[in-house]
Write a protein that holds these residues in place. Structure first.
Motif, PDB file in Angstrom:
ATOM      1  N   GLU A  40      61.508  48.993  74.424  1.00 51.95           N
ATOM      2  CA  GLU A  40      60.912  49.835  73.383  1.00 51.95           C
ATOM      3  C   GLU A  40      60.688  49.073  72.077  1.00 51.95           C
ATOM      4  O   GLU A  40      59.858  49.453  71.269  1.00 51.95           O
ATOM      5  CB  GLU A  40      61.786  51.047  73.104  1.00 51.95           C
ATOM      6  CG  GLU A  40      61.657  52.084  74.194  1.00 51.95           C
ATOM      7  CD  GLU A  40      62.964  52.753  74.484  1.00 51.95           C
ATOM      8  OE1 GLU A  40      63.528  53.360  73.565  1.00 51.95           O
ATOM      9  OE2 GLU A  40      63.441  52.641  75.630  1.00 51.95           O
ATOM     10  N   ASP A  41      61.444  47.987  71.907  1.00 46.81           N
ATOM     11  CA  ASP A  41      61.234  47.190  70.687  1.00 46.81           C
ATOM     12  C   ASP A  41      59.920  46.425  70.736  1.00 46.81           C
ATOM     13  O   ASP A  41      59.453  45.913  69.722  1.00 46.81           O
ATOM     14  CB  ASP A  41      62.382  46.194  70.480  1.00 46.81           C
ATOM     15  CG  ASP A  41      63.669  46.913  70.129  1.00 46.81           C
ATOM     16  OD1 ASP A  41      63.575  48.080  69.711  1.00 46.81           O
ATOM     17  OD2 ASP A  41      64.741  46.314  70.301  1.00 46.81           O
ATOM     18  N   VAL A  42      59.381  46.315  71.946  1.00 47.36           N
ATOM     19  CA  VAL A  42      58.082  45.641  72.039  1.00 47.36           C
ATOM     20  C   VAL A  42      57.000  46.616  72.500  1.00 47.36           C
ATOM     21  O   VAL A  42      55.900  46.229  72.861  1.00 47.36           O
ATOM     22  CB  VAL A  42      58.128  44.408  72.981  1.00 47.36           C
ATOM     23  CG1 VAL A  42      58.811  43.255  72.307  1.00 47.36           C
ATOM     24  CG2 VAL A  42      58.763  44.747  74.302  1.00 47.36           C
ATOM     25  N   GLY A  43      57.322  47.912  72.502  1.00 47.78           N
ATOM     26  CA  GLY A  43      56.314  48.931  72.757  1.00 47.78           C
ATOM     27  C   GLY A  43      55.855  49.030  74.199  1.00 47.78           C
ATOM     28  O   GLY A  43      54.708  49.393  74.459  1.00 47.78           O
ATOM     29  N   VAL A  44      56.743  48.709  75.143  1.00 47.41           N
ATOM     30  CA  VAL A  44      56.372  48.859  76.557  1.00 47.41           C
ATOM     31  C   VAL A  44      57.389  49.801  77.210  1.00 47.41           C
ATOM     32  O   VAL A  44      58.598  49.591  77.083  1.00 47.41           O
ATOM     33  CB  VAL A  44      56.381  47.499  77.289  1.00 47.41           C
ATOM     34  CG1 VAL A  44      56.021  47.686  78.760  1.00 47.41           C
ATOM     35  CG2 VAL A  44      55.410  46.532  76.639  1.00 47.41           C
ATOM     36  N   ASN A  45      56.911  50.841  77.881  1.00 52.06           N
ATOM     37  CA  ASN A  45      57.801  51.794  78.565  1.00 52.06           C
ATOM     38  C   ASN A  45      57.399  51.879  80.022  1.00 52.06           C
ATOM     39  O   ASN A  45      56.230  52.115  80.316  1.00 52.06           O
ATOM     40  CB  ASN A  45      57.664  53.186  77.945  1.00 52.06           C
ATOM     41  CG  ASN A  45      58.065  53.168  76.494  1.00 52.06           C
ATOM     42  OD1 ASN A  45      59.237  53.168  76.182  1.00 52.06           O
ATOM     43  ND2 ASN A  45      57.074  53.101  75.628  1.00 52.06           N
ATOM     44  N   ILE A  46      58.387  51.707  80.910  1.00 53.78           N
ATOM     45  CA  ILE A  46      58.009  51.681  82.328  1.00 53.78           C
ATOM     46  C   ILE A  46      58.734  52.746  83.138  1.00 53.78           C
ATOM     47  O   ILE A  46      58.839  52.645  84.343  1.00 53.78           O
ATOM     48  CB  ILE A  46      58.271  50.284  82.955  1.00 53.78           C
ATOM     49  CG1 ILE A  46      59.712  49.850  82.696  1.00 53.78           C
ATOM     50  CG2 ILE A  46      57.281  49.265  82.439  1.00 53.78           C
ATOM     51  CD1 ILE A  46      60.130  48.676  83.550  1.00 53.78           C
ATOM     52  N   ASP A  47      59.226  53.783  82.470  1.00 54.60           N
ATOM     53  CA  ASP A  47      59.903  54.820  83.259  1.00 54.60           C
ATOM     54  C   ASP A  47      59.215  56.175  83.149  1.00 54.60           C
ATOM     55  O   ASP A  47      59.777  57.188  83.523  1.00 54.60           O
ATOM     56  CB  ASP A  47      61.371  54.920  82.830  1.00 54.60           C
ATOM     57  CG  ASP A  47      61.504  55.248  81.350  1.00 54.60           C
ATOM     58  OD1 ASP A  47      60.453  55.473  80.705  1.00 54.60           O
ATOM     59  OD2 ASP A  47      62.633  55.284  80.842  1.00 54.60           O
ATOM     60  N   GLY A  48      58.001  56.196  82.610  1.00 50.37           N
ATOM     61  CA  GLY A  48      57.253  57.454  82.545  1.00 50.37           C
ATOM     62  C   GLY A  48      57.782  58.419  81.500  1.00 50.37           C
ATOM     63  O   GLY A  48      57.345  59.571  81.440  1.00 50.37           O
TER      64      GLY A  48
END
Ligand code: HDE
Length: 719
Positions: free
Chosen positions: A686-694
């Motif tokens: 989240e510190d790099v703005g990527v979320n992979i769990d929907g």
């Protein structure tokens, strides 16, 4: 998109609406000439025989052609490209302590406004995303006459004296021999001028910062720039600076992104403003004042009259006095946005000028320019320019006069009309200039208190975040890299050393040049014609505030995703819930979702439902969105993985530091993209703005943060 019900903003709108002609539903309206003659054939000109020459007699053809031939008026010499909107201003608390201006006293009044945002250098048809200052001009239709606050989105200006304005504009406009480049300052004549004008260094720092690449007009600050005066009913004067603060925060795009937007949608800001208002997301700003008592005029190390200086909020805090809401798009671009005429000299009782020599020069220019742009002295009669309060005087006639004055007298004093129109006493609201005491020698000179050209440029640089500083280095390196004459680049490096040595050496490195040992002398070509330039050398003072928080966008409002645009990349086989749950959550927070697919039309979901897509990789691009989401669905992922355009879409969003989200299943897609370069082991996603769990919550939190500039520290992504 649902068209908003028209919300007329009282007087000004009804005045314009009185004159509005709308043929949309005019099934019974017959076409006529301008004289009202009904036209029987609008397809064929009058000829001598079916195949014969056209007859000069054809007055219908001639009237139509003549009008068409003269449909264009000169574009504004600066700020030619603009977009406007109607709205209202409402005051929070009476400011009668400082000013008697009615619209700043009456908390019940809803003052109609028209705002025009603009770029400065480009022509009317240029791109919205040029690296440029933005105009932010507001016309308040007050009960005491029109008040124009004609500002910019930056709090300072390039020059200190109006005498230099034509030089500045000639330098930045396309070069005269080949009319290039359009809407860009990255060329020899601009930097030649700037490098000889150290007074421009503070403004140039703003111009090279991300402030010149707004994400939206709705996310820009506005500044009156000059110091003005407020006058209360006891005729006491306070100095004042005017500032607009947007309620959505101040946000910018990346330079590479701006250049791409210019190709994909040159109307990006215009469209954004239009669509926000049409969809009921009315843009809002708070009007802020910085008040300086007269006794403190000389309290600062800089001169309040110097338009290259701002007053740090740490020294004079801002007071939020009211809110402006833009709630109606113009009905006709030409009639309103193009024909509106602003003028910093349009003031009302309770507001007055300071002796800022730039402001003083502007007071002449704005009426003068309308004479040629709008064709004569009667431009105040154009509906968008009319005051909403009564207006009477003895001015008469002139080109295109609309008013039919039926009285016999057009002079004052008169007795035939009983002396009307009469002069208004001060108690009746008559305007009286502030009685400032002036006892001076007539000189053509500049005050020494204007000679510190660098301390606020340094303060601005010191106040930027690491990412913002890097963008400034890149901007200077880009712009000076486009300058062909090496001596101009070197002269600029000399000036940059006076602002910040590390900035100067990074730019020098990017240009493959060495830093000059000392800036080129004399440094103040701009200030004096005197051969002995000693007295006009810039002075160096320590920045009055080393780090001023309000100058950085880092700490701006980042708690909302209202009106943010999110692209969902979808193909056949997309998981129904993965789309609908995320969409519902984002829309509930005010974001706008668009489904983008390989082609337009419909796709069939995993559950067998047909859903319409909103755009394709051909019509849309990541640069037109704030964030991107790849929903789950096996076939969806396979289809997207084999489509280079979808991979490019995500890579570009990654490069521009935007939020990216996937479902648990679709996370695999990212393996095909540059996202895989992130070292997730040592970083929180989240510190790099990527979320992979929907997770919608996490995605929403990230979009609100606007950008993750820290990604620029990782591996660079090719454009
Ligand atoms: Fe302007 N400026 N300006 N300017 N300016 C114009 O007026 C001028 C300056 C600004 O949306 C022109 O109607 C001089 C500062 C805006 O219609 C012109 C000087 C600031 C707009 C003119 C300045 C501005 C203009 C061109 C230095 C920020 C667009 C067409 C003495 C505080 C308004 C027109 C709109 C437009 C002259 C400096 C803001 C030629 C001589 C400083 C927002 O009259």
């Amino acid at each position: 998109m649902k068209k908003q019900e028209k919300k007329p903003t009282k007087n000004i709108s009804s005045k314009i609406d009185d004159l509005a002609v709308n043929t949309e539903n005019g099934a019974d309206q017959l076409m006529t000439t301008n004289q009202g003659l009904k036209i029987n054939d609008n397809n064929n000109s009058l000829k001598a025989g079916e195949r014969g020459p056209t007859l000069l007699e054809d007055f219908i053809l001639r009237e139509k052609t003549t009008h068409f031939d003269h449909e264009r008026i000169p574009e504004r010499i600066v700020h030619a490209r603009g977009s406007g909107a109607h709205g209202v201003f409402k005051l929070y608390d009476s400011q009668n302590k400082y000013t008697k201006a009615a619209f700043l006293n009456d908390t019940k009044a809803e003052t109609p406004v028209f705002v025009r945002f603009s770029t400065v250098a480009g022509s009317r048809g240029s791109s919205d995303l040029a690296r440029d200052v933005r105009g932010f001009a507001v016309k308040f239709y007050t009960s005491e006459g029109n008040y124009d606050l004609v500002g910019n989105n930056m709090p300072v200006f390039f020059i200190q004296d109006a005498m230099k304005f034509p030089d500045l504009v000639h330098a930045v406009k396309p070069e005269p021999h080949h009319e290039m480049p359009q809407a860009a300052s990255a060329h020899d004549t601009f930097w030649d001028f700037i490098s000889l004008m150290p007074e421009s260094m503070h403004m140039v720092m703003w111009q090279m910062s991300d402030r010149s690449l707004p994400r939206s007009y709705r996310m820009m600050e506005g500044f009156g720039v000059h110091t003005f005066r407020l006058i209360n009913s006891n005729n006491e004067s306070h100095f004042v600076k005017f500032i607009w603060k947007p309620l959505l925060g101040v946000h910018s795009v990346a330079w590479d992104e701006a250049q791409n937007i210019s190709g994909k949608d040159p109307d990006f800001h215009r469209r954004d403003l239009w669509e926000a208002i049409e969809s009921g997301n009315f843009p809002e700003w708070e009007l802020c004042l910085q008040i300086i008592p007269e006794k403190d005029e000389f309290k600062f190390s800089f001169d309040l009259l110097d338009p290259t200086k701002l007053i740090p909020e740490e020294l004079i805090p801002v007071i939020r006095v009211g809110k402006m809401t833009l709630n109606r798009n113009p009905d006709n671009f030409f009639a309103e946005t193009e024909q509106i005429a602003f003028h910093p000299g349009h003031i009302v009782p309770g507001i007055d000028f300071s002796n800022d020599p730039l402001l003083q020069g502007r007071l002449f220019s704005y009426t003068d320019t309308q004479l040629s742009r709008l064709g004569g002295p009667n431009f105040h009669e154009i509906p968008i320019n009319r005051p909403v309060c009564p207006m009477h005087n003895n001015q008469r006639d002139g080109h295109m006069r609309q008013t039919i004055n039926s009285d016999k007298t057009s002079y004052h004093p008169n007795s035939i009309s009983g002396g009307a129109p009469m002069q208004a006493k001060e108690a009746e609201g008559g305007f009286v200039s502030h009685a400032e005491r002036i006892d001076a020698v007539k000189v053509r000179n500049r005050s020494k208190s204007f000679f510190d050209h660098f301390s606020q440029a340094t303060m601005f640089f010191n106040s930027q975040s690491k990412a913002e500083q890097k963008h400034i280095v890149d901007a200077f390196t880009f712009e000076l890299g486009k300058v062909e004459k090496v001596y101009i680049r070197e002269r600029m490096l000399g000036l940059l050393t006076q602002v910040d040595k590390s900035l100067a050496s990074k730019v020098a490195d990017g240009l493959g040049l060495h830093l000059p040992k000392a800036p080129e002398k004399p440094m103040n070509h701009g200030v004096s014609a005197d051969a002995d330039v000693k007295d006009t050398e810039p002075i160096h003072v320590k920045p009055v505030v080393n780090h001023s928080e309000a100058l950085s966008m880092e700490g701006t409002i980042k708690d909302t995703i209202k009106t943010r645009k999110v692209a969902f990349l979808v193909a056949d086989g997309v998981n129904d819930d993965s789309v609908s749950i995320m969409k519902k959550a984002l829309v509930a927070e005010g974001a706008m979702v668009k489904l983008i697919s390989l082609k337009q039309g419909t796709i069939t979901t995993e559950g067998g439902n047909k859903i319409a897509v909103d755009g394709s990789f051909l019509t849309d691009a990541s640069v037109l969105f704030d964030a991107v989401y790849i929903p789950d669905g096996k076939d969806n992922i396979t289809a997207l993985m084999t489509e280079p355009d979808s991979i490019h879409f995500v890579n570009e969003a990654y490069k521009h530091c935007k939020s990216i989200a996937t479902g648990a299943e679709s996370a695999d897609f990212l393996k095909e993209t540059f996202v895989k370069e992130i070292d997730f082991k040592s970083l929180n996603m989240e510190d790099v703005g990527v979320n992979i769990d929907g997770s919608a919550d996490k995605f929403i939190g990230c979009i609100a943060k606007h950008r993750f500039w820290n990604r620029e520290d990782f591996r660079k992504v090719p454009a």
